[in-house]
Design an enzyme around this catalytic site. Structure first.
Site, mmCIF file in Angstrom:
data_model
loop_
_atom_site.group_PDB
_atom_site.id
_atom_site.type_symbol
_atom_site.label_atom_id
_atom_site.label_comp_id
_atom_site.label_asym_id
_atom_site.label_seq_id
_atom_site.Cartn_x
_atom_site.Cartn_y
_atom_site.Cartn_z
ATOM 1 N NE ARG A 299 -15.405 8.145 -0.006
ATOM 2 C CZ ARG A 299 -15.514 7.138 0.786
ATOM 3 N NH1 ARG A 299 -16.583 6.752 1.591
ATOM 4 N NH2 ARG A 299 -14.493 6.205 0.743
ATOM 5 C CD GLU B 197 -12.333 -5.136 0.845
ATOM 6 O OE1 GLU B 197 -12.684 -4.208 1.100
ATOM 7 O OE2 GLU B 197 -11.289 -5.768 1.064
#
Length: 614
Positions: free
Chosen positions: A19, A163
């Protein structure tokens, strides 16, 4: 470390950082001049004297090793199979040997530069107090930013970390988040790490599943939240990096304001993490302090100023200028629009005005460099004035040369000092001087090229060394440049002036209609023009000149094929600027010559004045 317990630190930094969209590893991108990872490394070195273990990926290993050197120990995670898998790669290094004697293992993330040392100390103390197998550092905020959720039972005890990719809508509503920073009892971690299993959705080994393992074995799991939510910022994009940069800037600015430094506009002021500033100094808007800059007390810095790795004394002023690797001693000032480059030094009380530049040079105590000037490889003494437009010409395209300007010197405006040069104590230069020779102490130089002003006694006693053969050689060389397409009769001339200079000329024929400009007149015109320019330059510089155009010529040499004498018109021109007894050497191309006096060649001639009166 404030805690007596031994801690081994693991820093996770093996992510691909997709990213971030950069060829440079994310953790090496700078935040306020330091690589992102440096902030985490500095924290670990404050917790434990031993080097931390840094888990890296194969694509970034080389670059990270080049940065880290031997400050860290490296473990390669060849396959990206999650945080649990990353810690598994450290087992052979940490479970045995000196690291195996540690009581605790702290797992940190390499992309969390805002984490404070106090938060980690609180975490370790809490861990010891609760005798937990695992302690989690959490953050409470509405935006999860991809962090896992802390799941507690009805009594408030931690029972799981889920998560972000594994959350259900009910769990997604939880606002207590896992920062990814976990503290383990070393014995528990190494005993149960192999119990981790890959997640069903992503096939990764999550280190957070160690919480489930501890709960199943009735071991204590606890969590402690950071006091400042910004500490929990993990950097995944450049937007995150800009947020972290702003936070670091704010922290540093607040620190210095609490230390007695005034920031007129903190929002536009940037102070690097290694900068030191004395109390009662004021930083004006748009000021940027970088590198290892140190600034003394009672200084005024800015606005619109950049200072990089400089040492600034007390009571200094820097106004709208750029300083790089330079020194300003006490009570010196610069600006606006000044530039101190590497190796520049403003000594005590020195002043450098607008649009000045210095490199590898020093401006002595009390000296002034007003504006529009450049000093390169120059040492200036005390109480010296560098006039506007002064330039030390220190570079010839291949090498740099040094200039020394001693105490109490006055350098006039637009002076060019052709290095290497030495300007003696108390010397002066006139405006526009081009200095190509050293200037003795207490002398005055002016003109282009600059000449030393002589006293009247010196002028009268000066003996010109007359070498006929040298003068003839100049005339013969000038003859080779003659342009004579009609007569093919080449003439060269050389004149020796009262100050020992030699000027040459050759004859030129017009290409359209028969008109010849004699060589003698060309040489004389050069000499007289130069003398007149010197006199004018001296007047502009405010200096009384001893140069006179009357009797300026001391000798003449004329070179022709057959040794012909100057024409009548040229003899008249010579007489206007020479005494009757000057020697005139008439030479042939083989160098043989005859010597006459001007009076001999013009026994009954008349001057241009006579022509005008007639």
């Amino acid at each position: 470390m404030e805690n007596s317990v031994a801690v081994t630190t693991i820093i996770l930094a093996a992510g691909k950082s997709t990213r971030f969209k950069s060829k440079t590893p994310k953790i090496l991108h700078p935040l306020l001049e330091r690589p992102m990872i440096q902030y985490t490394l500095d924290l670990t070195l404050q917790l434990s004297p031993g080097p931390p273990v840094l888990v890296v990926g194969p694509e970034t290993e080389q670059d990270i090793r080049a940065w880290g050197g031997d400050r860290v120990r490296y473990v390669l995670q060849q396959q990206r199979l999650g945080t649990g898998h990353a810690v598994m790669q450290t087992r052979s290094l940490l479970e045995i040997g000196p690291a195996g004697s540690s009581d605790l293992v702290l797992v940190l993330c390499g992309d969390m530069p805002l984490l404070r040392k106090t938060s980690l100390h609180r975490m370790i103390e809490h861990h010891q107090r609760t005798n937990a197998a695992v302690t989690i550092l959490t953050v409470k905020r509405d935006n999860p930013r991809g962090f896992g959720r802390i799941v507690r039972d009805s009594g408030g005890s931690v029972i799981a970390i889920v998560e972000d990719a594994e959350t259900t809508p009910e769990i997604a509503a939880i606002h207590e988040l896992n920062t990814g920073i976990l503290l383990f009892k070393a014995a528990f971690l190494w005993a149960y790490l192999s119990h981790l299993r890959p997640s069903p959705k992503k096939g990764e080994y999550y280190l957070t599943d160690m919480v489930d393992i501890a709960v199943k074995h009735d071991l204590t799991v606890d969590a402690i939240a950071v006091e400042d939510p910004e500490e929990g910022l993990g950097i995944n994009t450049r937007l995150d990096m800009s947020i972290a940069t702003a936070a670091l800037r704010r922290r540093i600015n607040e620190h210095w304001m609490l230390e007695g430094v005034t920031l007129i506009d903190p929002a536009t002021t940037t102070i690097g993490p290694d900068v030191v500033i004395g109390p009662d100094t004021t930083l004006h808007p748009n000021t940027h302090l970088r590198g290892t800059t140190t600034i003394g007390e009672n200084c005024n810095i800015g606005p619109n100023t950049i200072i990089d790795s400089c040492a600034i004394g007390n009571r200094c002023k820097v106004f709208a200028s750029v300083l790089e690797h330079a020194i300003m001693e006490d009570d010196s000032d610069i600006g606006p629009f000044g530039h101190l480059r590497k190796g520049a030094r403003l000594c005590e009380g020195a002043h450098m005005g607008n649009f000045g530049e210095m490199k590898n040079s020093s401006l002595g105590p009390g000296s002034k460099m007003g504006h529009f000037s450049y000093l390169g490889d120059t040492e200036v003494g005390s109480n010296t004035n560098i006039g506007a437009g002064t330039i030390t010409c220190n570079y010839d395209g291949q090498h740099k040369y040094h200039t020394t300007i001693e105490d109490d010197v006055f350098i006039g405006s637009d002076t060019l000092l052709i290095a290497p040069r030495h300007i003696g104590t108390g010397a002066k230069t006139g405006a526009g001087a081009v200095v190509t020779h050293d200037i003795p102490a207490h002398s005055v130089a002016y003109g282009v090229p600059a000449r030393i002003k002589k006293s009247s006694n010196e002028t009268e006693s000066k003996q010109i060394c007359l070498d006929p053969q040298q003068l003839i050689t100049y005339a013969l060389r000038a003859r080779e440049h003659a342009y004579v397409p009609y007569s093919h009769y080449k003439v060269g001339a050389a004149v020796l002036t009262q100050d020992g200079q030699i000027y040459t000329g050759c004859n030129v024929e017009n290409a359209v209609y028969p008109l010849t400009i004699c060589a003698e007149r060309v040489a004389i015109t050069k000499a007289i023009s130069e003398m007149a320019a010197i006199s004018e330059m001296a007047a502009i510089s405010g200096i009384t000149s001893d140069t006179q155009t009357m009797h300026v010529i001391r000798a003449v040499a004329v070179a022709t094929e057959n040794g012909g004498t100057p024409c009548g018109a040229c003899r008249q021109v010579i007489r206007e600027f020479a005494a009757p007894d000057i020697p005139i050497f008439i030479a042939k191309t083989d160098g043989t010559y005859r010597e006459y006096t001007l009076a001999y060649l013009l026994p009954d001639s008349f001057t241009a004045k006579d022509l005008n009166e007639g």
